[in-house]
Design a protein around this motif. Structure first.
Motif, short mmCIF file in Angstrom:
data_model
loop_
_atom_site.label_atom_id
_atom_site.label_comp_id
_atom_site.label_asym_id
_atom_site.label_seq_id
_atom_site.Cartn_x
_atom_site.Cartn_y
_atom_site.Cartn_z
N GLY A 212 -95.14 -3.55 80.39
CA GLY A 212 -94.61 -3.56 79.02
C GLY A 212 -94.52 -2.20 78.37
O GLY A 212 -94.22 -2.10 77.17
N SER A 213 -94.76 -1.13 79.12
CA SER A 213 -94.68 0.22 78.54
C SER A 213 -93.24 0.62 78.25
O SER A 213 -92.97 1.39 77.32
CB SER A 213 -95.31 1.24 79.50
OG SER A 213 -96.68 0.96 79.70
N ILE A 214 -92.30 0.13 79.07
CA ILE A 214 -90.89 0.37 78.88
C ILE A 214 -90.18 -0.97 78.80
O ILE A 214 -90.35 -1.82 79.69
CB ILE A 214 -90.30 1.23 80.03
CG1 ILE A 214 -90.88 2.65 79.98
CG2 ILE A 214 -88.77 1.28 79.95
CD1 ILE A 214 -90.42 3.54 81.12
N ASP A 215 -89.43 -1.18 77.72
CA ASP A 215 -88.67 -2.43 77.58
C ASP A 215 -87.39 -2.34 78.41
O ASP A 215 -86.84 -1.25 78.61
CB ASP A 215 -88.30 -2.67 76.12
CG ASP A 215 -89.53 -2.94 75.26
OD1 ASP A 215 -90.54 -3.42 75.80
OD2 ASP A 215 -89.46 -2.66 74.04
N VAL A 216 -86.92 -3.50 78.88
CA VAL A 216 -85.68 -3.51 79.65
C VAL A 216 -84.89 -4.77 79.35
O VAL A 216 -85.48 -5.86 79.16
CB VAL A 216 -85.96 -3.39 81.17
CG1 VAL A 216 -86.77 -4.58 81.68
CG2 VAL A 216 -84.66 -3.24 81.95
N TYR A 217 -83.57 -4.63 79.27
CA TYR A 217 -82.65 -5.76 79.16
C TYR A 217 -81.74 -5.73 80.37
O TYR A 217 -80.88 -4.84 80.49
CB TYR A 217 -81.82 -5.67 77.88
CG TYR A 217 -82.62 -5.89 76.61
CD1 TYR A 217 -82.78 -7.18 76.08
CD2 TYR A 217 -83.22 -4.83 75.94
CE1 TYR A 217 -83.51 -7.39 74.92
CE2 TYR A 217 -83.95 -5.03 74.78
CZ TYR A 217 -84.10 -6.31 74.28
OH TYR A 217 -84.83 -6.52 73.12
N PHE A 218 -81.95 -6.67 81.31
CA PHE A 218 -81.10 -6.77 82.49
C PHE A 218 -79.87 -7.63 82.17
O PHE A 218 -79.87 -8.41 81.21
CB PHE A 218 -81.87 -7.40 83.66
CG PHE A 218 -82.91 -6.48 84.25
CD1 PHE A 218 -82.55 -5.30 84.88
CD2 PHE A 218 -84.26 -6.81 84.20
CE1 PHE A 218 -83.50 -4.46 85.43
CE2 PHE A 218 -85.22 -5.98 84.74
CZ PHE A 218 -84.85 -4.80 85.37
N GLU A 219 -78.85 -7.47 82.99
CA GLU A 219 -77.59 -8.20 82.81
C GLU A 219 -77.08 -8.04 81.38
O GLU A 219 -76.58 -8.99 80.77
CB GLU A 219 -77.76 -9.68 83.15
CG GLU A 219 -78.18 -9.93 84.59
CD GLU A 219 -78.32 -11.41 84.90
OE1 GLU A 219 -77.28 -12.05 85.16
OE2 GLU A 219 -79.46 -11.92 84.87
N SER A 220 -77.22 -6.83 80.87
CA SER A 220 -76.91 -6.57 79.47
C SER A 220 -76.07 -5.31 79.32
O SER A 220 -76.00 -4.47 80.22
CB SER A 220 -78.20 -6.44 78.65
OG SER A 220 -79.00 -7.60 78.76
N ASN A 221 -75.44 -5.18 78.16
CA ASN A 221 -74.62 -4.01 77.85
C ASN A 221 -74.88 -3.57 76.42
O ASN A 221 -75.12 -4.41 75.53
CB ASN A 221 -73.13 -4.34 77.99
CG ASN A 221 -72.73 -4.65 79.41
OD1 ASN A 221 -72.58 -3.76 80.24
ND2 ASN A 221 -72.56 -5.94 79.71
N LEU A 222 -74.81 -2.28 76.22
CA LEU A 222 -74.83 -1.76 74.85
C LEU A 222 -73.46 -2.02 74.25
O LEU A 222 -72.43 -1.63 74.82
CB LEU A 222 -75.13 -0.26 74.89
CG LEU A 222 -75.73 0.38 73.64
CD1 LEU A 222 -77.07 -0.28 73.32
CD2 LEU A 222 -75.90 1.87 73.84
N SER A 223 -73.40 -2.71 73.10
CA SER A 223 -72.10 -3.09 72.53
C SER A 223 -71.75 -2.32 71.27
O SER A 223 -70.58 -2.25 70.90
CB SER A 223 -72.07 -4.59 72.25
OG SER A 223 -73.13 -4.97 71.39
N ALA A 224 -72.76 -1.75 70.59
CA ALA A 224 -72.48 -0.96 69.40
C ALA A 224 -73.64 -0.01 69.13
O ALA A 224 -74.80 -0.34 69.39
CB ALA A 224 -72.23 -1.85 68.19
N ILE A 225 -73.30 1.17 68.61
CA ILE A 225 -74.30 2.17 68.26
C ILE A 225 -74.12 2.51 66.79
O ILE A 225 -73.02 2.84 66.35
CB ILE A 225 -74.14 3.44 69.13
CG1 ILE A 225 -74.23 3.10 70.61
CG2 ILE A 225 -75.22 4.47 68.75
CD1 ILE A 225 -73.83 4.24 71.53
N ARG A 226 -75.22 2.42 66.04
CA ARG A 226 -75.19 2.75 64.62
C ARG A 226 -76.20 3.86 64.33
O ARG A 226 -76.95 4.25 65.22
CB ARG A 226 -75.48 1.50 63.78
CG ARG A 226 -74.46 0.38 64.01
CD ARG A 226 -74.86 -0.91 63.35
NE ARG A 226 -73.95 -2.01 63.72
CZ ARG A 226 -74.32 -3.26 63.89
NH1 ARG A 226 -75.60 -3.60 63.70
NH2 ARG A 226 -73.43 -4.18 64.22
#
Length: 323
Positions: A212-226
């Motif tokens: 749990g030291s680094i979070d991860v989202y698999f099968e995912s994409n960054l869709s917007a940056i604010r």
């Protein structure tokens, strides 16, 4: 204008460009290497703490020993090695000079750069693939907090950092910034960390994710940056998390636009591999050759320093057979 007619002009002063320069000199061919940045510019832009996947002997040129006390050489050692090899052979090189055009006219090549014009009988393009990032093409990608290159982890200490990708560069950045105190989140399109990740690094990132030291989202994409957050598209829906910096390390590509300006055929389909003869490295333009990573198009894992050094000899053999 330089009125000399060179036997060979080499575009790119990376390891393979240097190898081509040495091969030309060893065969008594007049040469000029033109580089838009510093010597071995791509390696210079690698992360400061980077360790190569290859062992030092597999990165050698002309069997000149690459000595290191480490199991795998580091970026600083590679910069020193290639500079010394370049200087040993007293290669004729113009640095910080960008090639703008290369046209064949009446059997010779006319090359225009940001500083001068040159004429050559043969041209070798050894420009690599590290110049142009593979963009995400999402809202906010042009914000100042977004970078497609990674240099040093200290800059991100104490910040919320999103790292996009699961390749070597992405995993190195995630681990290094985490160890400098960043809150790191990985966004990965695949279902797992890439098996191309260096074998001594992959267990480290898997353990950091597991604890749990680094979070991860698999099968995912960054869709917007604010400005203060990002939106991640996951299999369970969109997730918004706080964010200070985005390292979009999604890979790089050759400068196809430049190759097309040189009249080299680059297909739009598949891996966009530029047209060339794999036995001589000559393109569809007689006397114009490709060398190194650029030969693989979008398949940037096809050629490395260690397996493309042979291009220098193949090209020189072709040139000498014509002469």
């Amino acid at each position: 204008m330089d009125n000399s007619i060179y036997d060979v002009i080499i575009i790119g002063a990376g390891p393979i460009g240097i190898a081509c320069g040495i091969a030309a000199k060893n065969n008594n061919l007049s040469h000029l290497i033109i580089e838009k940045g510093c010597l071995v510019n791509s390696l210079y832009n690698y992360p400061i703490n980077m360790t190569f996947f290859s062992s030092s002997e597999r990165l050698e040129i002309e069997e000149i020993p690459f000595v290191t006390t480490n199991p795998k050489p580091k970026r600083a050692e590679a910069l020193e090695y290639y500079r010394r090899v370049h200087d040993k052979y007293k290669l004729n090189t113009c640095l910080f000079e960008e090639v703008l055009a290369c046209n064949k006219n009446e059997g010779v090549f006319e090359i225009k750069t940001s500083k001068a014009q040159y004429i050559a009988k043969h041209v070798i393009v050894a420009t690599g693939f590290y110049d142009i990032p593979m963009y995400l093409n999402i809202p906010g990608e042009n914000l100042p907090k977004v970078s497609h290159y990674y240099k040093d982890p200290h800059y991100y200490a104490g910040m919320n950092v999103v790292v996009v990708g699961a390749s070597n560069s992405s995993i190195d950045a995630a681990l290094e910034t985490y160890r400098k105190g960043a809150k790191v989140t990985l966004v990965v399109r695949a279902t797992d960390i890439s098996h191309r990740v260096k074998y001594w690094v992959r267990p480290d990132i898997l353990n950091r994710i597991s604890e749990g030291s680094i979070d991860v989202y698999f099968e995912s994409n960054l869709s917007a940056i604010r400005q203060n957050e990002v939106v991640i598209s996951t299999p369970k829906g969109d997730v918004t998390i706080p964010n200070d910096f985005v390292l979009a390390l999604t890979g790089y590509r050759p400068n196809f636009e430049l190759l097309r300006k040189f009249s080299i055929n680059v297909p739009d389909e598949e891996c966009m591999i530029p047209e060339h003869n794999p036995e001589t490295m000559e393109t569809n333009i007689g006397g114009l050759y490709l060398a190194g990573v650029v030969c693989g198009g979008l398949n940037t894992h096809l050629w490395f320093i260690e397996n493309s050094r042979i291009h220098a000899k193949m090209i020189m053999d072709s040139i000498l057979s014509k002469n």
